[in-house]
Design an enzyme around this catalytic site. Structure first.
Site, short mmCIF file in Angstrom:
data_model
loop_
_atom_site.label_atom_id
_atom_site.label_comp_id
_atom_site.label_asym_id
_atom_site.label_seq_id
_atom_site.Cartn_x
_atom_site.Cartn_y
_atom_site.Cartn_z
CG HIS A 82 43.57 70.69 43.95
ND1 HIS A 82 43.26 69.89 45.03
CD2 HIS A 82 43.19 71.80 44.44
CE1 HIS A 82 43.20 70.44 46.14
NE2 HIS A 82 42.80 71.65 45.87
CG ASP A 161 46.92 72.39 53.79
OD1 ASP A 161 46.76 73.35 53.49
OD2 ASP A 161 45.78 71.32 53.24
NE ARG A 168 44.22 79.39 54.61
CZ ARG A 168 44.27 78.67 53.50
NH1 ARG A 168 44.78 77.64 53.45
NH2 ARG A 168 43.80 79.37 52.34
CB SER A 183 46.67 75.24 51.12
OG SER A 183 45.85 74.36 51.17
CE LYS A 187 45.40 70.46 49.97
NZ LYS A 187 44.62 71.33 50.72
N1 URA Z 1 41.57 74.34 48.54
C1 URA Z 1 42.87 73.92 49.37
O1 URA Z 1 43.09 72.64 49.27
N2 URA Z 1 43.42 74.84 49.98
C2 URA Z 1 43.09 76.23 50.18
O2 URA Z 1 43.68 76.87 50.85
C3 URA Z 1 42.12 76.41 49.35
C4 URA Z 1 41.36 75.54 48.74
#
Ligand code: URA
Length: 418
Positions: A82, A161, A168, A183, A187
């Site tokens: 990620h 999220d 956000r 977040s 995931k």
């Molecule tokens: N990427 C994400 O998945 N979440 C965040 O809060 C910031 C960047």
């Protein structure tokens, strides 16, 4: 329990309990807590932070808000990476086929772009007819047969999220370490892979502006992962300049294909080889990092990774002809050249401005419902430490729109001389 008390507690720098955190995450996901109260709480968190314990509770509550992928029916070692987001960040497009060509499995769910940052799913959709949404049966079949699939995140995974990130984004509360960490980790845990590598970016085009902040965020995410029984690894990478030279959806896919053909930019190639080698060591296929990296390089140079990319495109019904003939991608109506205003050596090409300009050219979204022009974007001709002569080509801009002074200036002033 009452949301107003929780907001006031956080506004007074209090530490929230696991019950309080579960209460607001579940309440917001189930639409029992309205946006205005959640915004207020998110701002209190942004301003006053969270302890590591609170961040773990928040991540767990978000993870438990939806379904979790069960990848146990997949044969082989599953890996996932990620990126915290950047400009020209096409790593997944090269890395996914590369790791699969090495014998690992990447069953990847990726996101879309917003603002100055791009998203892997939008990039993949610039390949004509490419499907980025598969049924669970199709997804598992493909992964078991070719070791790789890249699809969009389903709404069943971490719905908390999905809602919180969208809020956000429009309330100025993205830039908070505990919120970013929870977040991302929620995931990644929900996606179900055995090995997770985070690419934490720092610099002008990243959320984290300094290397120190990126390290702090990486440490926090590794800690949260560990508390929730997942080994998470991290690489810290530079996002002062865009990664590679191409920014924009089809332009980035073309640069990724070039990389898979052995002609890619050094920074992108190095990052992909590094992450691939880390996966090979973490999966115990190799016990030595250098040997793992040499094997990754071999898979790239031999064309094995390119062949895997062809399989990926074919399985997801994309037009494979575009891999050998880029004219099969949508072509832009216009292109514009930006020339160097004077002679000198470049100190940097500011990623944020380039990302913003690419978005304004049509390559990204300003709001969630904007439609992307897949052919729009920017190809840089020079980067940090390059010596340029007055009048030399700095960048080419591609778009279906007429060039505005604002965009031209954004690109011109992104080139900073030493
Ligand atoms: N990427 C994400 O998945 N979440 C965040 O809060 C910031 C960047």
């Amino acid at each position: 329990m009452n949301i107003i008390d929780i907001i006031i507690k956080k506004a007074k720098k209090g530490e929230l309990s696991e019950e309080e955190i579960n209460y607001f995450v579940n309440g917001y996901t189930q639409e029992k807590i309205p946006d205005y109260q959640m915004s207020s709480l998110l701002m209190a968190i942004l301003l006053n932070g969270m302890t590591r314990k609170e961040t773990v509770y928040l991540t767990k509550a978000m993870l438990d808000s939806g379904e979790k992928n069960d990848l146990s029916q997949i044969k082989g070692v599953t890996v996932d990476k990620h990126s915290t987001g950047g400009v020209g960040d096409k790593t997944t497009l090269v890395l996914a086929p590369l790791v699969a060509s090495c014998g690992l499995v990447m069953a990847k769910m990726s996101g879309r772009g917003l603002g100055h940052t791009g998203g892997t799913i939008d990039k993949l959709e610039s390949i004509p007819h490419m499907k980025t949404s598969l049924s669970p049966e199709e997804f598992f079949k493909q992964v078991n047969e070719i070791g790789v699939a890249v699809i969009g995140q389903t709404s069943e995974l971490v719905p908390a999220d999905k809602k919180m990130y969208a809020l956000r984004d429009v309330t100025g509360t993205v830039d908070s370490m505990p919120l970013i960490a929870s977040s991302i980790i929620s995931k990644k845990l929900a996606s179900g892979s055995q090995i997770i590598e985070l690419d934490v970016k720092y610099g002008d085009g990243a959320f984290m502006k300094t290397k120190e902040d990126a390290k702090e965020l990486a440490d926090l995410m590794i800690y949260v992962g560990k508390q929730l029984n997942k080994e998470v690894k991290a690489v810290i990478s530079d996002m002062n300049e865009p990664l590679g030279y191409a920014i924009g959806n089809s332009l980035e896919v073309i640069e990724s294909i070039e990389t898979l053909k052995g002609r890619g930019p050094a920074d992108l190639k190095e990052l992909c080889l590094h992450i691939c080698a880390e996966f090979l060591v973490a999966s115990k296929m190799y016990d030595d990092y250098e040997k793992a990296k040499a094997f990754s390089l071999h898979q790239l140079e031999s064309g094995a990774a390119l062949n895997k990319f062809k399989e990926l495109v074919k399985y997801q019904q994309g037009d494979v002809r575009c891999i050998d003939d880029y004219s099969y991608f949508k072509q832009p109506l216009y292109h514009y050249e930006i020339k160097a205003p004077h002679t000198g050596t470049l100190q940097m090409v500011k990623a944020m401005q380039i990302g913003h300009a690419s978005m304004l050219l049509g390559g990204g979204r300003q709001t969630k419902n904007d439609i992307i022009d897949m052919s729009a974007g920017i190809v840089l001709n020079a980067k940090k430490n390059d010596f340029v002569k007055e009048g030399q080509l700095l960048a080419t801009l591609y778009s279906d729109k007429k060039l505005t002074k604002e965009i031209e200036n954004l690109v011109l002033t992104a080139f900073v001389y030493q």
